[in-house]
Write a protein that holds these residues in place. Structure first.
Motif, PDB file in Angstrom:
ATOM      1  N   ILE A   1       0.838  -1.205   0.000  1.00  0.00           N
ATOM      2  CA  ILE A   1       0.000   0.000   0.000  1.00  0.00           C
ATOM      3  C   ILE A   1       0.871   1.252   0.000  1.00  0.00           C
ATOM      4  CG2 ILE A   1      -1.693   1.321   1.337  1.00  0.00           C
ATOM      5  CD1 ILE A   1      -2.852  -1.385   2.262  1.00  0.00           C
ATOM      6  N   VAL A   2       1.933   1.249   0.812  1.00  0.00           N
ATOM      7  CA  VAL A   2       2.855   2.395   0.841  1.00  0.00           C
ATOM      8  C   VAL A   2       3.508   2.571  -0.523  1.00  0.00           C
ATOM      9  CG1 VAL A   2       5.048   3.213   1.809  1.00  0.00           C
ATOM     10  CG2 VAL A   2       3.292   2.320   3.311  1.00  0.00           C
ATOM     11  N   LEU A   3       3.889   1.484  -1.151  1.00  0.00           N
ATOM     12  CA  LEU A   3       4.528   1.541  -2.469  1.00  0.00           C
ATOM     13  C   LEU A   3       3.576   2.084  -3.531  1.00  0.00           C
ATOM     14  CD1 LEU A   3       7.282   0.706  -3.665  1.00  0.00           C
ATOM     15  CD2 LEU A   3       6.224  -1.443  -4.326  1.00  0.00           C
ATOM     16  N   ILE A   4       2.343   1.612  -3.545  1.00  0.00           N
ATOM     17  CA  ILE A   4       1.368   2.076  -4.544  1.00  0.00           C
ATOM     18  C   ILE A   4       1.010   3.539  -4.322  1.00  0.00           C
ATOM     19  CG2 ILE A   4      -1.016   1.809  -5.342  1.00  0.00           C
ATOM     20  CD1 ILE A   4      -0.635  -1.235  -4.883  1.00  0.00           C
ATOM     21  N   SER A   5       0.739   3.919  -3.056  1.00  0.00           N
ATOM     22  CA  SER A   5       0.382   5.313  -2.794  1.00  0.00           C
ATOM     23  C   SER A   5       1.575   6.238  -3.055  1.00  0.00           C
ATOM     24  CB  SER A   5      -0.140   5.483  -1.366  1.00  0.00           C
ATOM     25  OG  SER A   5       0.840   5.125  -0.418  1.00  0.00           O
ATOM     26  N   GLY A   6       2.782   5.793  -2.700  1.00  0.00           N
ATOM     27  CA  GLY A   6       3.975   6.588  -2.983  1.00  0.00           C
ATOM     28  C   GLY A   6       4.226   6.734  -4.475  1.00  0.00           C
TER      29      GLY A   6
ATOM     30  N   PHE B   1      -4.498  20.293  -2.354  1.00  0.00           N
ATOM     31  CA  PHE B   1      -5.605  21.216  -2.583  1.00  0.00           C
ATOM     32  C   PHE B   1      -6.230  21.097  -3.962  1.00  0.00           C
ATOM     33  CE2 PHE B   1      -3.362  23.761   0.758  1.00  0.00           C
ATOM     34  CZ  PHE B   1      -4.343  23.600   1.713  1.00  0.00           C
ATOM     35  N   GLU B   2      -5.472  20.711  -4.960  1.00  0.00           N
ATOM     36  CA  GLU B   2      -5.998  20.715  -6.320  1.00  0.00           C
ATOM     37  C   GLU B   2      -6.331  19.338  -6.852  1.00  0.00           C
ATOM     38  OE1 GLU B   2      -3.521  23.083  -8.819  1.00  0.00           O
ATOM     39  OE2 GLU B   2      -3.569  24.763  -7.423  1.00  0.00           O
ATOM     40  N   GLY B   3      -5.669  18.317  -6.352  1.00  0.00           N
ATOM     41  CA  GLY B   3      -5.965  16.958  -6.799  1.00  0.00           C
ATOM     42  C   GLY B   3      -7.221  16.450  -6.113  1.00  0.00           C
ATOM     43  N   GLY B   4      -8.060  15.758  -6.838  1.00  0.00           N
ATOM     44  CA  GLY B   4      -9.292  15.248  -6.253  1.00  0.00           C
ATOM     45  C   GLY B   4      -9.061  14.247  -5.142  1.00  0.00           C
ATOM     46  N   THR B   5      -8.092  13.369  -5.309  1.00  0.00           N
ATOM     47  CA  THR B   5      -7.822  12.351  -4.296  1.00  0.00           C
ATOM     48  C   THR B   5      -6.439  12.507  -3.689  1.00  0.00           C
ATOM     49  OG1 THR B   5      -6.971  10.848  -5.986  1.00  0.00           O
ATOM     50  CG2 THR B   5      -9.307  10.662  -5.430  1.00  0.00           C
ATOM     51  N   GLY B   6      -5.732  13.572  -4.025  1.00  0.00           N
ATOM     52  CA  GLY B   6      -4.353  13.742  -3.583  1.00  0.00           C
ATOM     53  C   GLY B   6      -4.186  13.769  -2.079  1.00  0.00           C
ATOM     54  N   LEU B   7      -5.042  14.519  -1.399  1.00  0.00           N
ATOM     55  CA  LEU B   7      -4.927  14.612   0.054  1.00  0.00           C
ATOM     56  C   LEU B   7      -5.224  13.261   0.712  1.00  0.00           C
ATOM     57  CD1 LEU B   7      -4.270  16.569   2.302  1.00  0.00           C
ATOM     58  CD2 LEU B   7      -6.676  17.164   2.417  1.00  0.00           C
ATOM     59  N   TYR B   8      -6.203  12.551   0.168  1.00  0.00           N
ATOM     60  CA  TYR B   8      -6.529  11.228   0.701  1.00  0.00           C
ATOM     61  C   TYR B   8      -5.359  10.263   0.505  1.00  0.00           C
ATOM     62  CZ  TYR B   8      -8.680   6.725   1.383  1.00  0.00           C
ATOM     63  OH  TYR B   8      -8.939   5.456   1.819  1.00  0.00           O
ATOM     64  N   VAL B   9      -4.730  10.305  -0.656  1.00  0.00           N
ATOM     65  CA  VAL B   9      -3.604   9.401  -0.921  1.00  0.00           C
ATOM     66  C   VAL B   9      -2.417   9.762  -0.032  1.00  0.00           C
ATOM     67  CG1 VAL B   9      -1.969   8.611  -2.686  1.00  0.00           C
ATOM     68  CG2 VAL B   9      -4.369   8.892  -3.262  1.00  0.00           C
ATOM     69  N   ARG B  10      -2.186  11.058   0.203  1.00  0.00           N
ATOM     70  CA  ARG B  10      -1.116  11.457   1.133  1.00  0.00           C
ATOM     71  C   ARG B  10      -1.395  10.931   2.535  1.00  0.00           C
ATOM     72  NH1 ARG B  10       0.534  17.035   2.262  1.00  0.00           N
ATOM     73  NH2 ARG B  10       2.313  16.004   3.177  1.00  0.00           N
ATOM     74  N   LEU B  11      -2.633  11.048   2.981  1.00  0.00           N
ATOM     75  CA  LEU B  11      -3.014  10.540   4.300  1.00  0.00           C
ATOM     76  C   LEU B  11      -2.848   9.021   4.361  1.00  0.00           C
ATOM     77  CD1 LEU B  11      -4.252  11.036   7.116  1.00  0.00           C
ATOM     78  CD2 LEU B  11      -6.475  10.716   6.056  1.00  0.00           C
ATOM     79  N   LEU B  12      -3.265   8.335   3.307  1.00  0.00           N
ATOM     80  CA  LEU B  12      -3.117   6.884   3.244  1.00  0.00           C
ATOM     81  C   LEU B  12      -1.644   6.489   3.297  1.00  0.00           C
ATOM     82  CD1 LEU B  12      -4.532   4.119   2.759  1.00  0.00           C
ATOM     83  CD2 LEU B  12      -4.182   4.530   0.318  1.00  0.00           C
ATOM     84  N   HIS B  13      -0.806   7.191   2.557  1.00  0.00           N
ATOM     85  CA  HIS B  13       0.631   6.914   2.527  1.00  0.00           C
ATOM     86  C   HIS B  13       1.238   7.138   3.914  1.00  0.00           C
ATOM     87  CE1 HIS B  13       4.516   6.469   0.526  1.00  0.00           C
ATOM     88  NE2 HIS B  13       4.945   7.537   1.181  1.00  0.00           N
ATOM     89  N   HIS B  14       0.876   8.225   4.542  1.00  0.00           N
ATOM     90  CA  HIS B  14       1.426   8.564   5.856  1.00  0.00           C
ATOM     91  C   HIS B  14       0.955   7.579   6.929  1.00  0.00           C
ATOM     92  CE1 HIS B  14       3.012  11.104   9.026  1.00  0.00           C
ATOM     93  NE2 HIS B  14       1.850  11.010   9.641  1.00  0.00           N
TER      94      HIS B  14
END
Length: 177
Positions: free
Chosen positions: A15-20, A60-73
């Protein structure tokens, strides 16, 4: 129990690899100072590194960017905590080294984001170097987890229900956080 936790750690790493990998498409590893011109109005015109600008754009601009950053973290944190428990449960002789690599990888990730280390002694290290270190440490941790998991699976072979349980528990742990 230990083998299940090891399998869950491998799933967390995937999951970390895919989100990263997703985040890498939108990240700019540059320390060049540019004015912010993104969607967050209070920061418009504020000078910042291109790396930090790209991270703000992801959030702020990506539709799922913040969610993917949170998932990665959050999955990275789960990977670190899980590795500590994994080391306590068994005889993995490199568990402490892997845990240290995970912590260093997290610090390198913050350095690559030019976020928390900015203005410190560590903030003087070039951003591309932090980014390269982050990627290198991630590959080393992944290799160590996969090799250890394969060794344990050689002693006690996996079954389909066992793999399904490890994937299900990993997803439950990741999405409950």
């Amino acid at each position: 129990m230990r083998q299940l936790l090891g399998e869950m750690l491998v799933c967390c790493f995937v999951i970390v690899l895919i989100s990263g990998g997703f985040l890498a498409f939108f990240y700019t590893p540059s320390g060049e100072v540019i004015p912010y011109g993104g969607a967050y109005e209070p920061l418009r015109g504020v000078p910042m590194s291109a790396a930090y600008h790209s991270i703000l754009d992801i959030g702020f601009e990506g539709g799922t960017g913040l969610y993917v950053r949170l998932l990665h973290h959050s999955t990275s944190l789960l990977l670190g905590v899980g590795t500590a428990f994994w080391a306590l449960l068994g005889r993995f002789r490199y568990a402490f080294a892997v845990l240290c690599l995970i912590i260093l990888g997290g610090i390198a990730g913050y350095g690559a984001a030019d976020d928390l280390l900015s203005g410190t002694v560590l903030g003087r290290v070039p951003i591309p170097l932090w980014y390269g270190l982050h990627l290198l440490l991630a590959l080393i941790v992944g290799a160590a987890l996969v090799l250890s998991s394969r060794r344990e699976a050689a002693r006690r072979p996996r079954t389909v229900p066992f793999v399904a349980l490890s994937i299900g528990l990993t997803l439950l742990a990741v999405f409950v956080l």
